[in-house]
Design a protein around this motif. Structure first.
Motif, PDB file in Angstrom:
ATOM      1  N   VAL A   1       0.807  -1.162   0.178  1.00 57.02           N
ATOM      2  CA  VAL A   1      -0.021   0.091  -0.033  1.00 57.02           C
ATOM      3  C   VAL A   1       1.006   1.172  -0.023  1.00 57.02           C
ATOM      4  O   VAL A   1       2.116   1.195   0.483  1.00 57.02           O
ATOM      5  CB  VAL A   1      -0.942  -0.063   1.315  1.00 57.02           C
TER       6      VAL A   1
ATOM      7  N   THR B   1      -4.657  -6.139  -5.675  1.00 55.20           N
ATOM      8  CA  THR B   1      -5.174  -4.881  -5.513  1.00 55.20           C
ATOM      9  C   THR B   1      -6.321  -4.580  -6.266  1.00 55.20           C
ATOM     10  O   THR B   1      -6.737  -3.317  -6.311  1.00 55.20           O
ATOM     11  CB  THR B   1      -4.016  -3.740  -5.773  1.00 55.20           C
TER      12      THR B   1
ATOM     13  N   GLY C   1      -4.230   2.132  -2.247  1.00 53.40           N
ATOM     14  CA  GLY C   1      -4.501   2.784  -0.930  1.00 53.40           C
ATOM     15  C   GLY C   1      -4.687   4.230  -1.257  1.00 53.40           C
ATOM     16  O   GLY C   1      -5.702   4.844  -0.433  1.00 53.40           O
TER      17      GLY C   1
END
Length: 387
Positions: A176, A337, A376
């Motif tokens: 992240v 992700t 993120g």
């Protein structure tokens, strides 16, 4: 007749002209003078610099074990993170360093210390016996020290004979962009990982004695399961247990994805077409009113196309959303992700209209396909409907 004598005219002496001096051009003598002056200035500045550097080196060098302990613990007590960390720790680019403000916010940090005695095992090794105050309570501690020898006068120094910090390993299923340490944003990211493969990612977080709370920023697209994660580094520790983080979609990811789905559904509901772009469509007629049962297949010739008489007059088209499943985001097969909406049940539109004056009603089921990609800090969200 009186004859006057004519005196000869005196010649005026011409004023002597000084030789012209061109600007910026010096004579040989002037050049020597200027050069000597510059040389003197350079030598003087060098001497001053050497003296200043020598004095600074003398002041900052710990010449006794006691000075080394006071220097290290003084930085810890004042929350001076970068002063307390070993210089050798800065030799690696992928170490993750926290902010001094994050260290000052750490609990269980040394508040005071006093040296009770120092013993020497040999000329270059010593042990400092201490009493340290943490959270208002005094306890005993021992710090090993060694003397390092360097060239030059006054360059020998006493330092800790163990790392001043701990390299705390932090692992997760993917990298992240940022995490918070004691509420302060700290850069992580793929570029600072010590490992980043199919098994996950890992970082080395440089920590001094104290307590730390690891979490994600409030505006992150991820949350940590069982957050925040607490880490305590006692004085004298040289290693710490691994901290494993598991990320899940945050309320922000859910909210923005849900909002995008709602916007697309509202666009479809406001349409007055039987086949609005990017939306479900009628199962009986196309947008021109041609019955779908009469439309030729792709491999049929154009001669079999329906004529104009078969087209229905379509009017009063209304779309109404009657059922929509709650949004559930799951990790997709495209990567760690990437996230996708669960297809556990379909959404339902009710389509009403008139065809040649006759009322028509259709119940149309479709899947909501939402895709999110995020590390993120930012997110790419796409929504489509599959009928």
């Amino acid at each position: 007749m009186k004859i006057e004598k004519v005196r000869p005219k005196k010649r005026l002496k011409k004023a002597s002209k000084r030789p012209k001096v061109l600007a910026g051009i010096l004579s040989v003598k002037d050049k020597v003078v200027v050069r000597n002056r510059l040389l003197i200035v350079a030598v003087a500045l060098s001497l001053v610099g050497a003296i200043v550097a020598g004095v600074a080196n003398y002041i900052t060098t710990n010449r006794t074990p006691e000075e080394a302990v006071d220097s290290y613990l003084g930085a810890v007590e004042h929350g001076s993170y970068f002063s307390a960390v070993d210089r050798a720790a800065f030799s690696r680019d992928n170490f993750v360093y926290i902010k001094s403000s994050a260290y000052r916010a750490a609990e269980h940090r040394v508040q005071e210390h006093r040296i009770t005695k120092v013993t020497h095992s040999d000329a270059d090794h010593a042990q400092a016996y201490l009493e340290v105050k943490v959270d208002g309570k005094w306890s005993s501690a021992v710090l090993p020290l060694k003397q390092t020898h360097k060239k030059g006068i006054f360059n020998d120094a006493w330092v800790l004979d163990q790392p001043a910090e701990v390299n705390q390993e932090v692992t997760a299923q993917f990298p992240v962009d940022e995490l918070t340490v004691n509420g302060k944003t700290t850069g992580f990211g793929a570029s600072k990982t010590t490992r980043n493969d199919d098994a996950g990612s890992a970082w080395d977080l440089v920590l001094l004695p104290g307590a730390y709370s690891i979490d994600t920023p409030q505006d992150s697209y991820y949350r940590i399961q069982d957050a925040p994660r607490e880490v305590i580094i006692p004085l004298g520790a040289v290693e710490a247990p691994q901290v494993s983080l598991t990320f899940k979609p945050s309320p922000r990811m859910w909210s923005e994805t849900n909002e995008k789905i709602s916007e697309q559904l509202a666009k479809c509901a406001s349409s007055r077409s039987l086949a609005p772009e990017g939306c479900p469509a009628s199962t009986k007629y196309d947008d021109a009113g041609i019955p779908l049962s009469e439309k030729p297949a792709d491999n049929q010739s154009a001669k079999s196309s329906p004529d104009a008489s078969s087209k229905a007059r379509i009017a009063d088209v209304r779309w109404k959303l009657v059922d929509r499943p709650a949004l559930v985001l799951e990790q997709s097969d495209e990567g760690p992700t990437s996230w996708a909406s669960s297809k556990y049940e379909p959404a339902v539109f009710e389509l009403t209209y008139t065809a040649n004056g006759k009322a028509q009603r259709e119940t149309i089921e479709f899947e909501i396909d939402a895709q999110v990609k995020s590390t993120g800090k930012n997110a790419d969200i796409t929504v489509s409907f599959n009928q």
